[in-house]
Design a protein around this motif. Structure first.
Motif, short mmCIF file in Angstrom:
data_model
loop_
_atom_site.label_atom_id
_atom_site.label_comp_id
_atom_site.label_asym_id
_atom_site.label_seq_id
_atom_site.Cartn_x
_atom_site.Cartn_y
_atom_site.Cartn_z
N SER A 22 7.80 -6.44 3.30
CA SER A 22 6.60 -5.78 3.79
C SER A 22 6.72 -4.28 3.60
CB SER A 22 6.38 -6.10 5.27
OG SER A 22 7.45 -5.64 6.07
N ILE A 23 5.56 -3.63 3.40
CA ILE A 23 5.49 -2.19 3.19
C ILE A 23 4.39 -1.65 4.09
CG2 ILE A 23 5.26 -0.36 1.48
CD1 ILE A 23 5.61 -2.73 -0.61
N PRO A 24 4.72 -0.86 5.12
CA PRO A 24 3.68 -0.34 6.02
C PRO A 24 3.04 0.93 5.48
CG PRO A 24 5.84 0.25 6.84
CD PRO A 24 6.08 -0.53 5.57
N PHE A 25 1.74 1.09 5.78
CA PHE A 25 0.99 2.27 5.37
C PHE A 25 0.21 2.80 6.58
CE2 PHE A 25 1.45 -0.22 1.50
CZ PHE A 25 1.81 0.74 0.55
N LYS A 26 -0.12 4.10 6.52
CA LYS A 26 -1.00 4.70 7.50
C LYS A 26 -2.45 4.48 7.09
CE LYS A 26 2.22 8.33 8.98
NZ LYS A 26 2.43 9.80 9.10
N LYS A 56 -7.05 1.70 -2.33
CA LYS A 56 -6.28 2.74 -3.01
C LYS A 56 -5.04 3.04 -2.20
CE LYS A 56 -6.75 7.22 -5.29
NZ LYS A 56 -7.65 8.38 -5.53
N LEU A 57 -3.87 2.66 -2.74
CA LEU A 57 -2.59 2.87 -2.07
C LEU A 57 -1.93 4.14 -2.61
CD1 LEU A 57 -1.19 -0.77 -2.07
CD2 LEU A 57 -2.44 0.40 -0.26
N PRO A 58 -1.23 4.88 -1.78
CA PRO A 58 -0.57 6.11 -2.24
C PRO A 58 0.42 5.84 -3.37
CG PRO A 58 -0.57 5.98 0.16
CD PRO A 58 -1.03 4.64 -0.34
N LYS A 59 0.38 6.68 -4.42
CA LYS A 59 1.29 6.64 -5.57
C LYS A 59 1.18 5.34 -6.37
CE LYS A 59 5.34 8.48 -5.15
NZ LYS A 59 6.74 8.80 -4.74
N LEU A 60 0.18 4.52 -6.07
CA LEU A 60 0.02 3.26 -6.79
C LEU A 60 -1.36 3.12 -7.39
CD1 LEU A 60 1.68 0.71 -7.44
CD2 LEU A 60 0.63 -0.38 -5.45
N GLY A 61 -2.37 3.68 -6.76
CA GLY A 61 -3.73 3.57 -7.27
C GLY A 61 -4.48 2.40 -6.66
#
Length: 427
Positions: free
Chosen positions: A112-116, A133-138
């Motif tokens: 798992s990868i958490p995001f704000k 749109k995910l940071p640094k991934l697009g």
């Protein structure tokens, strides 16, 4: 800022390049969790100092400038990992919370990868599809059959045997419904009958979570995995081969199907109970004690170990703890009340005369026959009526302890087990 009060989970379809990036981020998050946990343990053992996420975030910023694989992970994801570790320790320190001591995450654990939520952007493409749109991934596409219905507060990208999913914590602003005034019920969760409701004449049985062919395939895959593990330990110094990794992925796919079917039945059951009843009475079960192994020790080996292991699997397959967790928030949502009553002697108490006698329930049969008044009924249905009666006597208040009544003998309360090297209280 208002917190998330609802969850939304969707199937995500990253490209091949995005899949590789997400997989690397997942391993980085797992490594950060383990490193941060080990650092806190070491510092407490050596100096008696409790290290929290605020100080570790400063150290994480320094590590990002020096370590490439940490720098590749978005900074907010690393901060969320440390915040989650803080929450895990706070739950463990809370005597009213059932959380255990935070443990290390193995390589085979759920990735798992958490995001704000503030940094995420979601846009709908058509009736069924959207992208985030995910940071640094697009932009990453995901299936969106249901609208978010609120403001995104956080998100977690996770992977299981079926692929990647994106889960959003959403603030909808919904308030609990007023008391619905519907009739009360008692529910007896079991193995032979998944759930027997006191207001119904027949049990609710969960369909088999695995089809016969799937059960055979799972057994074959697990046997093949055992052989491949033995070979890897003898001839490859424990290094996994590509065939072994493929076998593990195939097992994960079958078990994910099983978990999804179990979850589907559980959600439908708990939603129906919360919507159609004013009071829902259940037993205050100690699932951890019910599913203890019967192995024993070398000096005092257990008996019927295989039979007890099969019973434990059947109990856990019905997920009584998850049913209770879902009922707790769904009852608040739909204007009903959940009451957990003592489970002591519910299967030996007559629902008509109220007398308790072990002779009324011979063996593990499905028949309850009272030796005092002659009342006969299905044992699970009789128990559900007893549960309903106990729930009504509490006045409809939510009860989370076996000490909810004074007329029933109950076991002594559990004491929290802590590690010898790490006390349960912080310095």
């Amino acid at each position: 800022m208002s917190k998330a009060d609802m969850g939304r989970r969707y199937r995500m379809y990253p490209t091949a390049e995005q899949d590789v990036t997400l997989t690397g981020w997942g391993h980085t998050c797992r490594a950060l969790w383990n490193i941060a946990l080990e650092q806190r343990q070491y510092l407490y053992r050596q100096r008696g100092v409790t290290l929290m996420g605020g100080e570790q975030c400063k150290q994480l910023a320094q590590a990002r400038a020096e370590v490439g694989w940490i720098k590749d992970l978005p900074s907010e994801c690393g901060q969320r990992v440390l915040a989650n570790l803080d929450a895990a320790f706070l739950n463990f320190w809370n005597p009213d919370h059932p959380a255990a001591y935070p443990s290390r995450k193995r390589r085979g654990a759920r990735m798992s990868i958490p995001f704000k939520g503030q940094t995420l952007v979601v846009r709908r493409l058509n009736r069924h599809w959207a992208e985030v749109k995910l940071p640094k991934l697009g932009w990453v596409r995901f299936r969106m059959p249901r609208a978010l219905g609120g403001t995104i507060r956080n998100a977690v990208a996770s992977r299981d045997g079926n692929g990647w999913h994106i889960s959003f914590g959403v603030h909808t602003g919904r308030t609990p419904d007023a008391p619905n005034g519907k009739p009360a019920c008692g529910v007896d969760f079991g193995v032979a009958a998944s759930a027997f409701v006191s207001t119904e004449t027949g049990p609710r049985r969960m369909p088999p979570t695995l089809k016969p062919n799937e059960r055979k395939r799972l057994k074959y895959l697990e046997q093949r995995k055992s052989r491949q593990l033995t070979y890897a330990k003898k001839h490859r110094d424990g290094k996994y081969s590509n065939r072994l990794r493929r076998t593990i992925r195939q097992i994960a796919t079958v078990k994910t199907k099983q978990a999804n079917r179990r979850s589907d039945f559980t959600h439908k059951l708990t939603t129906d109970l919360a919507k159609n009843h004013g009071i829902v009475g259940i037993e205050d079960l100690r699932v951890a004690n019910m599913t203890k192994a019967a192995k024993g020790t070398m000096d005092d080996p257990g008996r019927n170990v295989a039979q007890k292991a099969g019973l434990n699997r059947s109990i856990l397959d019905n997920a009584p703890g998850e049913r209770r967790r879902q009922l707790e928030y769904k009852c608040r949502m739909y204007g009903s009340r959940l009451v957990a009553v003592p489970a002591f002697h519910t299967s030996q108490t007559c629902a008509v005369c109220g007398k308790t006698d072990p002779d009324s329930r011979q063996g593990c049969g499905r028949l309850f026959s009272c030796v005092h008044c002659g009342h006969e009924d299905d044992a699970d249905h009789n128990a559900s009526i007893v549960i309903e009666a106990r729930a009504r006597r509490t006045g409809g208040s939510v009860t989370n302890s076996t000490h909810s009544t004074t007329t029933v003998r109950v076991p002594a309360p559990r004491r929290r087990r802590t590690r010898e090297t790490l006390p349960a209280t912080h310095g």
